[in-house]
Design an enzyme around this catalytic site. Structure first.
Site, short mmCIF file in Angstrom:
data_model
loop_
_atom_site.label_atom_id
_atom_site.label_comp_id
_atom_site.label_asym_id
_atom_site.label_seq_id
_atom_site.Cartn_x
_atom_site.Cartn_y
_atom_site.Cartn_z
N ASP A 86 0.82 -1.21 0.00
CA ASP A 86 0.00 0.00 0.00
C ASP A 86 0.85 1.26 0.00
O ASP A 86 1.58 1.51 0.95
CB ASP A 86 -0.91 -0.03 1.23
CG ASP A 86 -1.68 1.26 1.41
OD1 ASP A 86 -2.11 1.84 0.40
OD2 ASP A 86 -1.86 1.69 2.56
N ASP A 272 -2.49 5.74 -5.18
CA ASP A 272 -2.75 4.90 -4.01
C ASP A 272 -3.07 3.47 -4.45
O ASP A 272 -4.14 3.19 -4.98
CB ASP A 272 -3.92 5.48 -3.21
CG ASP A 272 -4.13 4.78 -1.88
OD1 ASP A 272 -3.51 3.73 -1.64
OD2 ASP A 272 -4.92 5.29 -1.07
#
EC number: 3.4.23.-
Length: 387
Positions: A86, A272
């Site tokens: 992430d 993201d």
């Protein structure tokens, strides 16, 4: 002499490829297909990008859409885990063997057992991250982390004792490995990627994502540490300077749907990998969903007629003066529900007020089409057309 030079260059190219650390990514059904609730995701994105006391990484709820995970190990001998890589957070956490037997989410996933690792070092500092359905909590420990065939020694990570919410139960991954800047690391922990470079495991502080969009493919994609794989993209990268060293945040020129332009005079955007959606200001995303013929159904979701996908308008994101286009097949998500396939818009509205917002968040819907390079050495993000 010329032939020798060519051979030498080829050998150097092969060696450069060999220096990369590669982790295969696997694609799975997203937890959101079990618990479809955009409203919950919006709350988590607000927490993630609108913290009162500066950026605070948020570990899970907007991972309702996380479909790509990879394998790592922790400890000696190695204990295996599946994690989401992430770019919107900076800590590594996995479930702990010490979690309560009443914690269903913990019981259903792989758990780290410090007693079985000869390289474990006790830390004990309390660790917690607040988000919508409660607080993920535990404590810090230090051990060897393995990924892509290399070992990161003395890596501090979090053992999660409490994992609230049904999202943890449904998740196909065990934990999260954050790839954001160290400035957003909880408890000031040095992130895994930093230690990989500091320990000489990669030549350059660069990593890149290739997400395979072919649903029939055996592998979901690949994350490459140390550089980018030129076999996975075409053309040159368009680089954008990171203007806030927390998340991978940069300036976007505009968003265009036909003759309508959004993000007028430029706006801030973030790459993201922790979500598959594209998020933007509510008013603008609502207009985009209407422009593609979306029908509001519930919790902020828009349904699209699957048969119209080939006729949907092109949506262009202008970055660094170059247009990055998404066709209908790129931004519409096909979801199986009650034996039928429905099509949902990949755009989600979220208002993040100043000073952190407004923000656009480019998730896997965008990264899937455009190979993305995260260059921490030069503080920049690069996009190129994925093959």
């Amino acid at each position: 002499m010329l032939i020798k030079s060519i051979i030498a260059l080829v050998c150097l190219a092969v060696l450069a490829q060999a220096d990369f650390v590669r982790v295969q990514l696997h694609k799975t059904e997203s937890a959101r297909q079990h618990f479809r609730n955009v409203d919950t995701e919006i709350k988590q994105l607000r927490l993630k990008y609108n913290a009162v006391s500066g950026p605070v990484p948020e570990p899970l709820s907007n991972y309702l859409d996380a479909q790509y995970y990879g394998a790592i190990t922790i400890g000696t001998p190695p204990q295996s885990f599946k994690v989401v890589f992430d770019t919107g957070s900076s800590n590594l956490w996995v479930p702990s063997k010490e979690c309560s037997f009443t914690n269903i989410a913990c019981l259903m996933h792989n758990k780290y057992n410090a007693k079985k690792s000869s390289t474990f070092e006790k830390n004990g500092t309390a660790f917690h991250i607040q988000y919508g359905s409660g607080s993920l909590s535990g404590y810090l420990s230090t051990d060897t982390v393995g990924l892509g065939g290399v070992s990161v020694t003395k890596q501090t990570f979090a053992e999660a004792i409490n994992e609230p919410g049904l999202v943890f139960v449904a998740a196909k991954f065990d934990g999260i490995l954050g790839l954001g800047y160290s400035s957003i690391s909880v408890d000031g922990v040095v992130p895994v990627f930093y230690n990989m470079f500091n320990q000489g495991l990669i030549d350059a502080p660069v990593f890149s994502f290739y997400l395979n969009r072919d649903p029939s493919a055996a592998e979901g994609g690949e994350i490459i540490f140390g550089g980018s794989d030129s076999n996975k993209y075409t053309g040159d990268f368009t680089y954008l300077s990171v203007d806030r060293k927390a998340y991978w945040q940069f300036k976007m020129d505009s968003v265009k749907v036909g003759d309508t332009e959004f993000c007028n005079n430029g706006c801030e955007a973030i790459a993201d990998t922790g979500t598959s959606l594209i998020a933007g200001p509510v008013s603008e995303v609502t207009a985009i969903n209407k422009a593609i013929g979306g029908t509001p159904i519930m919790n902020g979701e828009y349904m699209v007629d699957c048969s119209l996908i080939p006729k949907l308008p092109k949506i262009s994101f202008v970055l660094g003066g170059k247009s990055f286009d998404l066709e209908g097949a790129d931004y519409v998500l096909r979801v199986a529900q009650m034996g039928k396939t429905i099509c949902l818009s990949g755009f989600m509205g979220i208002d993040i007020p100043p000073p952190n917002g407004p923000l656009w968040i480019l998730g896997d819907v965008f990264i899937g089409k455009y190979y993305t390079e995260f260059d921490m050495g030069n503080d920049r993000v690069g996009f190129a057309t994925a093959v």
